[in-house]
Design a protein around this motif. Sequence first.
Motif, PDB file in Angstrom:
ATOM      1  N   ARG A   1       0.829  11.420 -16.261  1.00 45.73           N
ATOM      2  CA  ARG A   1      -0.318  11.700 -15.392  1.00 45.73           C
ATOM      3  C   ARG A   1      -1.370  10.601 -15.491  1.00 45.73           C
ATOM      4  N   ILE A   2      -1.573  10.095 -16.702  1.00 45.71           N
ATOM      5  CA  ILE A   2      -2.593   9.066 -16.904  1.00 45.71           C
ATOM      6  C   ILE A   2      -2.196   7.753 -16.245  1.00 45.71           C
ATOM      7  N   ILE A   3      -0.933   7.352 -16.352  1.00 42.90           N
ATOM      8  CA  ILE A   3      -0.544   6.036 -15.840  1.00 42.90           C
ATOM      9  C   ILE A   3      -0.265   6.038 -14.335  1.00 42.90           C
ATOM     10  N   TYR A   4       0.078   7.207 -13.770  1.00 43.18           N
ATOM     11  CA  TYR A   4       0.387   7.221 -12.333  1.00 43.18           C
ATOM     12  C   TYR A   4      -0.832   7.531 -11.452  1.00 43.18           C
ATOM     13  N   ALA A   5      -1.861   8.127 -12.012  1.00 37.04           N
ATOM     14  CA  ALA A   5      -3.051   8.430 -11.215  1.00 37.04           C
ATOM     15  C   ALA A   5      -3.671   7.175 -10.593  1.00 37.04           C
ATOM     16  N   PRO A   6      -3.761   6.034 -11.323  1.00 35.41           N
ATOM     17  CA  PRO A   6      -4.371   4.834 -10.713  1.00 35.41           C
ATOM     18  C   PRO A   6      -3.580   4.265  -9.539  1.00 35.41           C
ATOM     19  N   ALA A   7      -2.310   4.663  -9.396  1.00 35.53           N
ATOM     20  CA  ALA A   7      -1.498   4.117  -8.296  1.00 35.53           C
ATOM     21  C   ALA A   7      -2.081   4.479  -6.933  1.00 35.53           C
ATOM     22  N   PHE A   8      -2.797   5.604  -6.875  1.00 33.90           N
ATOM     23  CA  PHE A   8      -3.393   6.011  -5.602  1.00 33.90           C
ATOM     24  C   PHE A   8      -4.421   4.994  -5.111  1.00 33.90           C
ATOM     25  N   LEU A   9      -5.051   4.259  -6.049  1.00 33.19           N
ATOM     26  CA  LEU A   9      -6.016   3.234  -5.661  1.00 33.19           C
ATOM     27  C   LEU A   9      -5.346   2.113  -4.875  1.00 33.19           C
TER      28      LEU A   9
ATOM     29  N   LEU B   1      15.069  14.375 -12.845  1.00 31.00           N
ATOM     30  CA  LEU B   1      15.924  13.319 -12.310  1.00 31.00           C
ATOM     31  C   LEU B   1      15.596  13.039 -10.842  1.00 31.00           C
ATOM     32  N   ILE B   2      15.362  14.092 -10.070  1.00 24.53           N
ATOM     33  CA  ILE B   2      15.062  13.929  -8.641  1.00 24.53           C
ATOM     34  C   ILE B   2      13.799  13.087  -8.443  1.00 24.53           C
ATOM     35  N   PHE B   3      12.765  13.399  -9.212  1.00 20.51           N
ATOM     36  CA  PHE B   3      11.509  12.661  -9.025  1.00 20.51           C
ATOM     37  C   PHE B   3      11.518  11.306  -9.718  1.00 20.51           C
ATOM     38  N   GLU B   4      12.388  11.118 -10.725  1.00 27.70           N
ATOM     39  CA  GLU B   4      12.593   9.772 -11.259  1.00 27.70           C
ATOM     40  C   GLU B   4      13.126   8.871 -10.150  1.00 27.70           C
ATOM     41  N   PHE B   5      14.111   9.380  -9.410  1.00 27.84           N
ATOM     42  CA  PHE B   5      14.722   8.588  -8.346  1.00 27.84           C
ATOM     43  C   PHE B   5      13.748   8.348  -7.193  1.00 27.84           C
TER      44      PHE B   5
ATOM     45  N   SER C   1       0.827  -1.213   0.000  1.00 19.41           N
ATOM     46  CA  SER C   1       0.000   0.000   0.000  1.00 19.41           C
ATOM     47  C   SER C   1       0.857   1.258   0.000  1.00 19.41           C
ATOM     48  N   ILE C   2       1.897   1.261   0.836  1.00 18.54           N
ATOM     49  CA  ILE C   2       2.785   2.426   0.910  1.00 18.54           C
ATOM     50  C   ILE C   2       3.518   2.629  -0.406  1.00 18.54           C
ATOM     51  N   ALA C   3       4.005   1.541  -1.006  1.00 19.29           N
ATOM     52  CA  ALA C   3       4.733   1.641  -2.277  1.00 19.29           C
ATOM     53  C   ALA C   3       3.838   2.213  -3.380  1.00 19.29           C
ATOM     54  N   CYS C   4       2.596   1.759  -3.438  1.00 18.76           N
ATOM     55  CA  CYS C   4       1.661   2.288  -4.445  1.00 18.76           C
ATOM     56  C   CYS C   4       1.433   3.788  -4.244  1.00 18.76           C
ATOM     57  N   LEU C   5       1.284   4.204  -2.999  1.00 21.13           N
ATOM     58  CA  LEU C   5       1.074   5.621  -2.710  1.00 21.13           C
ATOM     59  C   LEU C   5       2.273   6.454  -3.152  1.00 21.13           C
ATOM     60  N   MET C   6       3.480   5.955  -2.899  1.00 18.44           N
ATOM     61  CA  MET C   6       4.694   6.675  -3.314  1.00 18.44           C
ATOM     62  C   MET C   6       4.792   6.762  -4.837  1.00 18.44           C
ATOM     63  N   ASN C   7       4.414   5.683  -5.510  1.00 21.47           N
ATOM     64  CA  ASN C   7       4.376   5.721  -6.980  1.00 21.47           C
ATOM     65  C   ASN C   7       3.480   6.852  -7.464  1.00 21.47           C
ATOM     66  N   GLY C   8       2.281   6.912  -6.902  1.00 25.79           N
ATOM     67  CA  GLY C   8       1.321   7.919  -7.350  1.00 25.79           C
ATOM     68  C   GLY C   8       1.788   9.336  -7.075  1.00 25.79           C
ATOM     69  N   ILE C   9       2.296   9.590  -5.875  1.00 24.64           N
ATOM     70  CA  ILE C   9       2.688  10.951  -5.505  1.00 24.64           C
ATOM     71  C   ILE C   9       3.851  11.452  -6.357  1.00 24.64           C
ATOM     72  N   PHE C  10       4.955  10.706  -6.352  1.00 25.45           N
ATOM     73  CA  PHE C  10       6.165  11.195  -7.015  1.00 25.45           C
ATOM     74  C   PHE C  10       6.108  11.056  -8.530  1.00 25.45           C
ATOM     75  N   GLY C  11       5.372  10.039  -9.016  1.00 23.64           N
ATOM     76  CA  GLY C  11       5.214   9.927 -10.463  1.00 23.64           C
ATOM     77  C   GLY C  11       4.391  11.070 -11.021  1.00 23.64           C
ATOM     78  N   PHE C  12       3.308  11.414 -10.315  1.00 24.53           N
ATOM     79  CA  PHE C  12       2.440  12.495 -10.788  1.00 24.53           C
ATOM     80  C   PHE C  12       3.179  13.834 -10.749  1.00 24.53           C
ATOM     81  N   ILE C  13       3.921  14.087  -9.678  1.00 18.50           N
ATOM     82  CA  ILE C  13       4.668  15.353  -9.582  1.00 18.50           C
ATOM     83  C   ILE C  13       5.689  15.459 -10.705  1.00 18.50           C
TER      84      ILE C  13
END
Length: 545
Positions: A259-267, A196-200, A173-185
């Motif tokens: 934005r399209i592929i990382y938004a579902p990570a919040f689910l 590069l910072i947000f890729e990492f 659950s935590i990993a999915c949330l991190m994907n959504g937050i940093f991927g979307f930003i």
Amino acid sequence: MAKDVSASETIDLDSILKQLGAFGKYNIVNYALLLFPIFLAGMYGSVFVFEAPDITYRCEISQCEDVNKSMWLEHAIPREKDNLLSKCKQYQFIGNYSQNNGTCSERDFNKAVVEECEKYVYSDEDSAVKDFNLGCQNWKRTLIGTIHNSGLFLSLPLTGIISDRYGRKIALSIACLMNGIFGFIRSFSTSYIMMLIFEFLEAGLGAGAYSTAFVLAMELVGPKGRVFGNTLINAVYVLGLMSLSGLSWWLQDWRLQIRIIYAPAFLGFTYLWILNESVRWLLSKGRHNEAVDILKKAMKMNKVDLTDDVLSPLSELGDVEDTKSKEVAPKEEENKSSFTQALKSNIIRKRVLVCSFLWITCTFVYYGLSINSVSLAGNKYLNFMLVAFVEIPANFACLLVLDRFGRKRTLITTYVLSACLCISLSLLPKDQKWLPLVIYLSGKFSITVAYSSVYIYVSEVFPTNVRQSLLAVCSALGRVGSTLAPLTPLLALYYDNLPAIFFGSMTLVASALVFTLPETINVPLPDTVEEAEKLSRRKDVKDNA
């Protein structure tokens, strides 16, 4: 002396899972939930390929850009490989724009002097190369993928520790949330450094979602269901890869795509409340009542009545939880780190090192072939989809051969086959058109079988209480391969087939190392270090028989 009561000491969990059925209703529901983050991981793992693809550009000749290009372009830019206009070079401009009455021609360029570009004119293709002016800086372009994959050195051990200590579903659950937050930003990056910072950060805190979902899935079924479950997981991962390529081809906008592929990570964060914890992990932690409740829920959903010899220890397990936990408490103080205890075993340490190299080889060749596929002749999106699609039959081939021929024989064969196919690419005549693609796809097919086999094999040779952690260590060290893979297109600048030669050499070494490991076909998952060590002794007995 009081000691922890593991699942293996109290009940035979694999026999219970066998009676429940490999894929009853309970398993199907939980697998469906786990396949969602795996599908997303398929896109996240290679999205950098389409964030910063190499595009067409040339030197900007500021004195002539407003003039009809047919009058001067051929005389301003030298031709290089494959008779294409150079991206990074121009002839020296010697004309006087004002005296030429606003025109440019052949006499305005000195073809005896070649200069580096100062500015660039980019095509209309969408890429971070254009957005951040990365023309003729291929190392910066490929570094995006390297930085992304280097984040796995952090995420996999971190997620493994959280998973083994606090639970699989919490880690997922935590990993999915991190994907959504940093991927979307990341989609709002205003500079190359910000990207590069947000890729990492996205990979460093979120990429462990795949490995956690995988371990949960492997612990959900018995020995007979693991190979099919692994095949299903990999097929869904491939669908993520193909969806990524198709979406990129359709959108032609890397920011919108992210934005399209990382938004579902919040689910995925909702799994904290809707996903069932691993029964095997709960038993290894002494949380017996919770494990029993989940098993009874599975029995009800699958409409299975377990036999009395199975139900009896289950009932006793719930009754003795409190007393056993009190007995175990003092020992937990003495044995604070199961991970450290496991690494004190010479057998386990050797397996970690060998499995890590096998993983390095798989990730290096697997991602290297995928990344370099966009450089093949033809449509880069179709090529990427083809190279991804070939993984589906490869995974079903894995399903057929792993339980029939065993893990070791399959790994050795596929590593050697990958080596032969990759090295043969460097021996083909340059006038061949379709044969290189066929061999390329065959190489991807074989390394995919090897990669799928390694994933399931590594999950079978380590004990339950540190399985996620040690799998994470092997996977994290293995990411040396995926970190270096994005840089392999730079090798092709010196010699077209140099990446393929590197791929073939590594797979030959890996095939030799497989001989040092035990066979695990149809063997129950070990729950303790002692049981894991017995796998090697079992091998020795068989060899001496």
